[in-house]
Write an enzyme that holds these catalytic residues in place. Structure first.
Site, PDB file in Angstrom:
ATOM      1  N   SER A 183       3.494  -2.196  10.433  1.00 10.97           N
ATOM      2  CA  SER A 183       4.938  -2.255  10.668  1.00 10.97           C
ATOM      3  C   SER A 183       5.553  -3.617  10.330  1.00 10.97           C
ATOM      4  O   SER A 183       6.438  -4.095  11.050  1.00 10.97           O
ATOM      5  CB  SER A 183       5.272  -1.848  12.113  1.00 10.97           C
ATOM      6  OG  SER A 183       4.896  -0.491  12.336  1.00 10.97           O
ATOM      7  N   GLU A 243      -6.873   4.675   7.934  1.00 10.85           N
ATOM      8  CA  GLU A 243      -6.710   6.106   7.616  1.00 10.85           C
ATOM      9  C   GLU A 243      -7.962   6.649   6.931  1.00 10.85           C
ATOM     10  O   GLU A 243      -8.319   7.813   7.123  1.00 10.85           O
ATOM     11  CB  GLU A 243      -5.452   6.285   6.743  1.00 10.85           C
ATOM     12  CG  GLU A 243      -4.183   6.068   7.558  1.00 10.85           C
ATOM     13  CD  GLU A 243      -3.009   5.512   6.771  1.00 10.85           C
ATOM     14  OE1 GLU A 243      -3.021   5.564   5.527  1.00 10.85           O
ATOM     15  OE2 GLU A 243      -2.060   5.021   7.421  1.00 10.85           O
ATOM     16  N   HIS A 282      -9.510   1.119   5.039  1.00 10.99           N
ATOM     17  CA  HIS A 282      -8.220   1.279   5.714  1.00 10.99           C
ATOM     18  C   HIS A 282      -8.420   2.243   6.886  1.00 10.99           C
ATOM     19  O   HIS A 282      -9.206   3.183   6.801  1.00 10.99           O
ATOM     20  CB  HIS A 282      -7.182   1.824   4.727  1.00 10.99           C
ATOM     21  CG  HIS A 282      -5.800   1.831   5.302  1.00 10.99           C
ATOM     22  ND1 HIS A 282      -5.381   2.813   6.180  1.00 10.99           N
ATOM     23  CD2 HIS A 282      -4.759   0.978   5.154  1.00 10.99           C
ATOM     24  CE1 HIS A 282      -4.131   2.536   6.536  1.00 10.99           C
ATOM     25  NE2 HIS A 282      -3.737   1.439   5.948  1.00 10.99           N
ATOM     26  N   GLU A 305      -5.218  -5.040  10.761  1.00 11.84           N
ATOM     27  CA  GLU A 305      -4.187  -4.034  10.985  1.00 11.84           C
ATOM     28  C   GLU A 305      -4.464  -3.282  12.285  1.00 11.84           C
ATOM     29  O   GLU A 305      -5.256  -2.321  12.293  1.00 11.84           O
ATOM     30  CB  GLU A 305      -4.178  -3.021   9.832  1.00 11.84           C
ATOM     31  CG  GLU A 305      -3.921  -3.612   8.476  1.00 11.84           C
ATOM     32  CD  GLU A 305      -3.418  -2.554   7.498  1.00 11.84           C
ATOM     33  OE1 GLU A 305      -2.272  -2.679   7.053  1.00 11.84           O
ATOM     34  OE2 GLU A 305      -4.162  -1.597   7.222  1.00 11.84           O
ATOM     35  N   GLY A 318       2.475   2.221  10.839  1.00 13.76           N
ATOM     36  CA  GLY A 318       3.413   3.329  10.675  1.00 13.76           C
ATOM     37  C   GLY A 318       4.152   3.726  11.935  1.00 13.76           C
ATOM     38  O   GLY A 318       4.820   4.758  11.986  1.00 13.76           O
ATOM     39  N   ASN A 342       0.858  -1.189   0.000  1.00 12.56           N
ATOM     40  CA  ASN A 342       0.000   0.000   0.000  1.00 12.56           C
ATOM     41  C   ASN A 342       0.892   1.237   0.000  1.00 12.56           C
ATOM     42  O   ASN A 342       1.474   1.577   1.026  1.00 12.56           O
ATOM     43  CB  ASN A 342      -0.903  -0.054   1.247  1.00 12.56           C
ATOM     44  CG  ASN A 342      -1.683   1.235   1.461  1.00 12.56           C
ATOM     45  OD1 ASN A 342      -1.796   2.073   0.561  1.00 12.56           O
ATOM     46  ND2 ASN A 342      -2.223   1.398   2.658  1.00 12.56           N
ATOM     47  N   TRP A 343       0.971   1.896  -1.156  1.00 10.64           N
ATOM     48  CA  TRP A 343       1.891   3.037  -1.281  1.00 10.64           C
ATOM     49  C   TRP A 343       1.297   4.331  -0.738  1.00 10.64           C
ATOM     50  O   TRP A 343       1.950   5.365  -0.763  1.00 10.64           O
ATOM     51  CB  TRP A 343       2.299   3.218  -2.754  1.00 10.64           C
ATOM     52  CG  TRP A 343       3.117   2.088  -3.297  1.00 10.64           C
ATOM     53  CD1 TRP A 343       3.472   0.940  -2.633  1.00 10.64           C
ATOM     54  CD2 TRP A 343       3.683   1.967  -4.608  1.00 10.64           C
ATOM     55  NE1 TRP A 343       4.227   0.132  -3.446  1.00 10.64           N
ATOM     56  CE2 TRP A 343       4.372   0.743  -4.670  1.00 10.64           C
ATOM     57  CE3 TRP A 343       3.673   2.784  -5.734  1.00 10.64           C
ATOM     58  CZ2 TRP A 343       5.046   0.308  -5.806  1.00 10.64           C
ATOM     59  CZ3 TRP A 343       4.337   2.362  -6.880  1.00 10.64           C
ATOM     60  CH2 TRP A 343       5.018   1.138  -6.914  1.00 10.64           C
ATOM     61  N   LYS A 344       0.047   4.288  -0.311  1.00 11.34           N
ATOM     62  CA  LYS A 344      -0.617   5.466   0.264  1.00 11.34           C
ATOM     63  C   LYS A 344      -0.417   6.692  -0.633  1.00 11.34           C
ATOM     64  O   LYS A 344      -0.353   6.561  -1.852  1.00 11.34           O
ATOM     65  CB  LYS A 344      -0.100   5.700   1.693  1.00 11.34           C
ATOM     66  CG  LYS A 344      -0.202   4.438   2.553  1.00 11.34           C
ATOM     67  CD  LYS A 344       0.031   4.679   4.010  1.00 11.34           C
ATOM     68  CE  LYS A 344      -0.127   3.358   4.751  1.00 11.34           C
ATOM     69  NZ  LYS A 344      -0.030   3.499   6.202  1.00 11.34           N
ATOM     70  N   GLY A 379       2.855  -1.131   4.346  1.00  9.55           N
ATOM     71  CA  GLY A 379       2.878   0.302   4.040  1.00  9.55           C
ATOM     72  C   GLY A 379       4.301   0.768   3.796  1.00  9.55           C
ATOM     73  O   GLY A 379       4.868   0.575   2.717  1.00  9.55           O
ATOM     74  N   GLY A 380       4.902   1.368   4.817  1.00 10.66           N
ATOM     75  CA  GLY A 380       6.224   1.983   4.687  1.00 10.66           C
ATOM     76  C   GLY A 380       7.255   1.128   3.955  1.00 10.66           C
ATOM     77  O   GLY A 380       7.931   1.619   3.043  1.00 10.66           O
TER      78      GLY A 380
HETATM   79  P1  PGA Z   1       2.881   0.246   7.758  1.00 10.63           P
HETATM   80  O1  PGA Z   1       1.415   0.484   7.139  1.00 10.63           O
HETATM   81  O2  PGA Z   1       3.426  -1.018   7.156  1.00 10.63           O
HETATM   82  O3  PGA Z   1       3.666   1.454   7.349  1.00 10.63           O
HETATM   83  O4  PGA Z   1       2.712   0.132   9.239  1.00 10.63           O
HETATM   84  C1  PGA Z   1       0.535  -0.576   6.921  1.00 10.63           C
HETATM   85  C2  PGA Z   1      -0.749  -0.056   6.313  1.00 10.63           C
HETATM   86  O5  PGA Z   1      -1.162   1.057   6.641  1.00 10.63           O
HETATM   87  O6  PGA Z   1      -1.384  -0.741   5.482  1.00 10.63           O
END
Ligand code: PGA
Length: 254
Positions: free
Chosen positions: A216, A100, A98, A170, A176, A10-12, A237-238
């Site tokens: 993470s 967010e 998600h 998640e 994050g 997930n590149w957000k 994510g990251g």
């Molecule tokens: P993260 O994000 O790996 O940076 O913790 C995961 C996500 O939001 O899908």
């Protein structure tokens, strides 16, 4: 039948178009050279990069996902992109709910339920995201929260529809933050989710639904997480923004 393993990046809201193209090409090259497994690799860039991602990944076995979709096929919804528009360009997966989106854009379980329905109708696999806050976990309300998100977001689907769903657990406190859930903590929730599904649908359906862990995930913790019996891969994510790290996580899928 065996459950599909999946690692999705997930590149957000990162990577401009040319940067997205460069990262897609880099990931494509390393996956081709280094990954021989049967797991699915899904890249989820921003909307602008979706058409070229579909083109660049055609015939590679890698798949493209979107980060969001509106449940109506079309209409006066300024700023939105519909699931049918995604389908038209060949997108195969889509994140729904998600944390967010829930936190910053007011997405409720009911909104998510409509999105899931629309995606499935169009043949796009929803990756339905659920998870508890730190406060809920500390107050031992995490099981109840997870159950509510699943019941309200997914259990309106009939058996055939539900079989198309992918779930991503998640924990919000792990996204994050660098603070991943332990393998045991994640496995406990994944097994719980599988039990909820078995009770609502059937044991067989429950045994076939991929449940991914997100929050993470890094090359260092991916193997121990993915070795858990009910963890079928990850939503990253990251670490998905760095090709080397992402591939190392992909290779932890066995
Ligand atoms: P993260 O994000 O790996 O940076 O913790 C995961 C996500 O939001 O899908």
């Amino acid at each position: 039948m065996k459950r599909q393993k999946i690692v999705a990046g997930n590149w957000k809201m990162y990577k401009k178009l040319d940067e997205s193209h460069a990262l897609i090409a880099e990931v494509r090259g390393i996956v081709r050279d280094e990954y021989r497994g049967e797991g699915k690799v899904v890249l989820i860039p921003n909307f602008l990069a979706l058409p070229s991602a579909v083109r660049l990944l055609e015939g590679t076995g890698l798949c493209v996902g979107a980060q969001n979709a509106h449940s109506e096929d079309q209409g006066a919804f300024t700023g939105e992109i519909s699931a049918s528009m995604l389908q038209a360009i060949g997108v195969q997966y889509c994140l729904v709910g998600h944390s967010e989106r829930r936190q910053y854009f007011g997405e409720t379980n009911e909104i998510c339920a409509n999105k899931v329905k629309s995606l499935i109708r169009l043949g796009i696999k929803p990756i339905f995201c659920i998870g508890e806050t730190l406060d809920q976990r500390q107050n031992k309300r995490h099981f109840r929260e997870i159950e509510e998100q699943i019941v309200q977001g997914l259990f309106h689907l009939d058996r055939k529809e539900f079989a198309q769903v992918i779930i991503a657990y998640e924990p919000i406190w792990a996204i994050g933050t660098g603070l991943s859930a332990s393998s045991d903590q994640a496995q406990e929730i994944h097994a719980y989710i599988r039990k909820l599904i078995a009770n609502q649908y059937t044991e067989e359906i429950s045994s076939l639904i991929p449940i991914l862990y997100g929050g993470s995930v890094k090359p260092e913790n991916a193997t121990s997480l993915f070795l858990q019996p009910d963890i079928d891969g990850g939503l990253i994510g990251g670490a998905s923004l760095r090709a080397r790290d992402f591939i190392d996580i992909v290779k932890a899928m066995r």
